[in-house]
Design a protein around this motif. Structure first.
Motif, mmCIF file in Angstrom:
data_model
loop_
_atom_site.group_PDB
_atom_site.id
_atom_site.type_symbol
_atom_site.label_atom_id
_atom_site.label_comp_id
_atom_site.label_asym_id
_atom_site.label_seq_id
_atom_site.Cartn_x
_atom_site.Cartn_y
_atom_site.Cartn_z
ATOM 1 N N UNK A 1 5.635 -3.989 -6.279
ATOM 2 C CA UNK A 1 5.308 -5.113 -5.592
ATOM 3 C C UNK A 1 6.373 -5.355 -4.415
ATOM 4 N N UNK A 2 5.941 -5.631 -3.485
ATOM 5 C CA UNK A 2 6.705 -6.387 -2.363
ATOM 6 C C UNK A 2 6.666 -8.075 -2.633
ATOM 7 N N UNK A 3 7.793 -8.578 -2.136
ATOM 8 C CA UNK A 3 7.720 -10.080 -2.449
ATOM 9 C C UNK A 3 8.787 -10.766 -1.147
ATOM 10 N N UNK B 1 5.810 3.654 0.640
ATOM 11 C CA UNK B 1 5.282 2.327 0.484
ATOM 12 C C UNK B 1 5.320 1.343 1.702
ATOM 13 N N UNK B 2 4.431 0.716 1.786
ATOM 14 C CA UNK B 2 4.308 -0.386 2.984
ATOM 15 C C UNK B 2 3.972 -1.630 2.443
ATOM 16 N N UNK B 3 4.476 -2.601 3.112
ATOM 17 C CA UNK B 3 4.274 -3.865 2.804
ATOM 18 C C UNK B 3 3.759 -4.640 4.112
ATOM 19 N N UNK B 4 2.724 -5.086 4.331
ATOM 20 C CA UNK B 4 2.267 -5.741 5.555
ATOM 21 C C UNK B 4 1.956 -7.015 5.462
ATOM 22 N N UNK B 5 2.350 -8.030 6.066
ATOM 23 C CA UNK B 5 2.449 -9.453 6.129
ATOM 24 C C UNK B 5 1.492 -10.039 7.074
ATOM 25 N N UNK B 6 0.977 -11.018 6.714
ATOM 26 C CA UNK B 6 -0.017 -11.942 7.747
ATOM 27 C C UNK B 6 0.794 -13.042 7.907
ATOM 28 N N UNK C 1 0.938 -1.190 0.191
ATOM 29 C CA UNK C 1 -0.052 -0.148 -0.053
ATOM 30 C C UNK C 1 0.802 1.220 0.125
ATOM 31 N N UNK C 2 0.350 2.353 -0.187
ATOM 32 C CA UNK C 2 0.737 3.614 -0.156
ATOM 33 C C UNK C 2 1.137 4.360 -1.371
ATOM 34 N N UNK C 3 0.748 3.715 -2.631
ATOM 35 C CA UNK C 3 1.183 4.205 -3.858
ATOM 36 C C UNK C 3 0.392 5.574 -4.183
ATOM 37 N N UNK D 1 -0.094 -7.571 -4.096
ATOM 38 C CA UNK D 1 -0.952 -7.462 -5.181
ATOM 39 C C UNK D 1 -0.289 -6.285 -6.215
ATOM 40 N N UNK D 2 0.498 -5.434 -5.502
ATOM 41 C CA UNK D 2 1.189 -4.261 -6.351
ATOM 42 C C UNK D 2 0.449 -3.144 -5.967
ATOM 43 N N UNK D 3 1.179 -1.859 -5.940
ATOM 44 C CA UNK D 3 0.633 -0.625 -5.691
ATOM 45 C C UNK D 3 1.137 0.418 -6.845
#
Length: 123
Positions: free
Chosen positions: A94-96, A19-24, A6-8, A115-117
């Motif tokens: 994208x975060x990976x 940009x942030x990448x949140x992981x579950x 998110x954050x785009x 999913x990409x931002x």
């Protein structure tokens, strides 16, 4: 692990975005992480990578000195701070994640993708 970027957004050249990448899921610290981007008509390319602890970070030459990647294992998040943005930074980001200690610059090595931002930089 599931990732959500998110954050785009849209910004003028010279501006900044975070940009942030949140992981579950569990064991976020068991994964190395990468940020990649894909511009229209181009292949997806490596932007930045960080190892499992955050002690080792690498950047593509095109973003070095302008982008900063970090991670917070306690919060299961990774961040890409983008400063001095240029129109050529326009892309879907994208975060990976990949299980293991170290990041890779090749997208083929990553097992999990967000999913990409969209990031759009206007001149």
């Amino acid at each position: 692990v599931q990732l959500q970027a998110s954050g785009g957004g849209m910004v003028q050249a010279g501006g900044s975005l975070r940009l942030s990448c949140a992981a579950s899921g569990r064991s976020f610290s068991a994964y190395a992480l990468g940020w990649f981007r894909q511009a229209p008509g181009k292949e997806r390319e490596f932007v930045a990578g960080i190892n499992y602890s955050g002690s080792d970070i690498a950047y593509a030459d095109s973003v070095k000195g302008r982008f900063t990647m970090s991670r917070d294992n306690a919060k299961n998040t990774a961040t890409l701070l983008m400063n001095s943005l240029k129109p050529e930074d326009t892309a879907v980001y994208y975060c990976a994640a990949v299980v293991g200690y170290s990041y890779y610059t090749s997208e083929r090595r990553y097992d999990y993708w967000g999913q990409g931002t969209q990031v759009t930089v206007s001149s």
